[in-house]
Motif scaffolding. Structure first.
Motif, short mmCIF file in Angstrom:
data_model
loop_
_atom_site.label_atom_id
_atom_site.label_comp_id
_atom_site.label_asym_id
_atom_site.label_seq_id
_atom_site.Cartn_x
_atom_site.Cartn_y
_atom_site.Cartn_z
N UNK A 1 0.84 -1.20 0.00
CA UNK A 1 0.00 0.00 0.00
C UNK A 1 0.87 1.25 0.00
N UNK A 2 1.89 1.28 0.85
CA UNK A 2 2.77 2.44 0.89
C UNK A 2 3.49 2.64 -0.43
N UNK A 3 3.87 1.54 -1.07
CA UNK A 3 4.50 1.65 -2.39
C UNK A 3 3.55 2.27 -3.40
N UNK A 4 2.28 1.89 -3.33
CA UNK A 4 1.28 2.45 -4.23
C UNK A 4 1.05 3.93 -3.94
N UNK A 5 0.96 4.28 -2.66
CA UNK A 5 0.77 5.68 -2.30
C UNK A 5 1.93 6.52 -2.82
N UNK A 6 3.16 6.09 -2.56
CA UNK A 6 4.31 6.88 -3.01
C UNK A 6 4.38 6.95 -4.53
N UNK A 7 3.98 5.88 -5.22
CA UNK A 7 3.98 5.91 -6.69
C UNK A 7 3.02 6.97 -7.22
N UNK A 8 1.84 7.07 -6.60
CA UNK A 8 0.88 8.08 -7.05
C UNK A 8 1.33 9.50 -6.70
#
Length: 268
Positions: free
Chosen positions: A254-261
């Motif tokens: 989830x954190x990886x997805x947040x930072x990607x966005x």
């Protein structure tokens, strides 16, 4: 793993109070790339996002929202209206958030609804920095809001519902004193979210990303995808393994997805 608004027993969390509604656990980087405002679920508290702050504060100014009626605000009356929650939070954010960096909201479950209405407040008020991105997690789209009657359950049935959703260790609520501390905030939050009715055609102007667990008993992918109708900007849907609290065991993804966005927002 997930608190239900209990006091931080046995530990002292490093704490910075930008205001009554906001908590900063790991300081603010000298050159923060963005401000990330994190809104918790019904019955939850700011410390739900402590590990997020720990992981992300080297890059972002991470602000966790503390609703009244829990933890260090436990002596304050709980609010039972989404509009009142959003209005008070928007007022504090307008004064606390700098205009020189992107502003991103992440709201889980009830936090998604409060986040949506807070963004609408900031956009309508002509805030110097309205949000640039909204990540709405574990919640059906506002137009699909309904009263499931959870806030009217008995204490025992309410505890059972919390266990069904996962994320909360309901065994702590076997202690009547702890249950008396926690359940009023849980009930107030469910009252707010279950009596919430958005304006017809309510939208935000920033991009929206809907996130959910693939086995969430409270929201289907179709219901999450309906967030598309609540933004005039871009929309994306991200589905993760897990239930309503998929963002616990799946925190790294989830954190990886947040930072990607956020990186995409920054042009990275």
């Amino acid at each position: 793993m997930i608190d239900a608004g209990l006091p931080a027993a046995g530990r002292t969390l490093p704490l910075d109070h930008p205001g009554p509604w906001l908590r900063r656990y790991h300081g603010r980087p000298a050159r923060a790339e963005a401000t990330l405002v994190c809104l918790p679920h019904a019955g939850g508290s700011a410390s739900f996002y402590y590990t997020w702050s720990e992981a992300l504060s080297a890059r972002y100014d991470v602000l966790a929202v503390q609703y009244p009626g829990r933890q260090d605000r436990h002596r304050e009356p709980c609010l039972t209206d989404v509009g009142a929650l959003a209005g008070a939070l928007a007022e504090e954010l307008a004064a606390a958030v700098p205009a020189d960096r992107p502003l991103v909201f992440f709201g889980h479950s009830m936090g998604a609804v409060v986040g949506f209405e807070t963004i609408r407040h900031l956009e309508r008020s002509g805030a110097s920095r309205p949000p640039d991105l909204f990540l709405a997690s574990g919640r059906r789209a506002p137009a699909l809001s309904r009263d499931d009657g959870i806030h009217r359950l008995s204490d025992a049935a309410l505890i059972t519902e919390l266990g069904r959703l996962g994320g909360t260790d309901t065994s702590v609520l076997d202690d009547p004193e702890l249950a008396q501390l926690v359940l009023p905030a849980v009930r107030a939050d469910f009252t707010a979210v279950e009596t919430y009715t958005p304006e017809v055609g309510a939208v935000v102007r920033c991009p929206v990303v809907a996130l959910l667990g693939d086995s969430d008993p409270r929201v289907t992918p179709e219901q999450a995808a309906a967030w598309r109708e609540h933004t005039t900007a871009d929309f994306a849907l991200r589905v993760f393994p897990g239930g309503h609290f998929y963002l616990g065991d799946g925190r790294a993804a989830v954190l990886s997805t947040v930072t990607a966005h956020v990186d995409a927002l920054l042009g990275g």
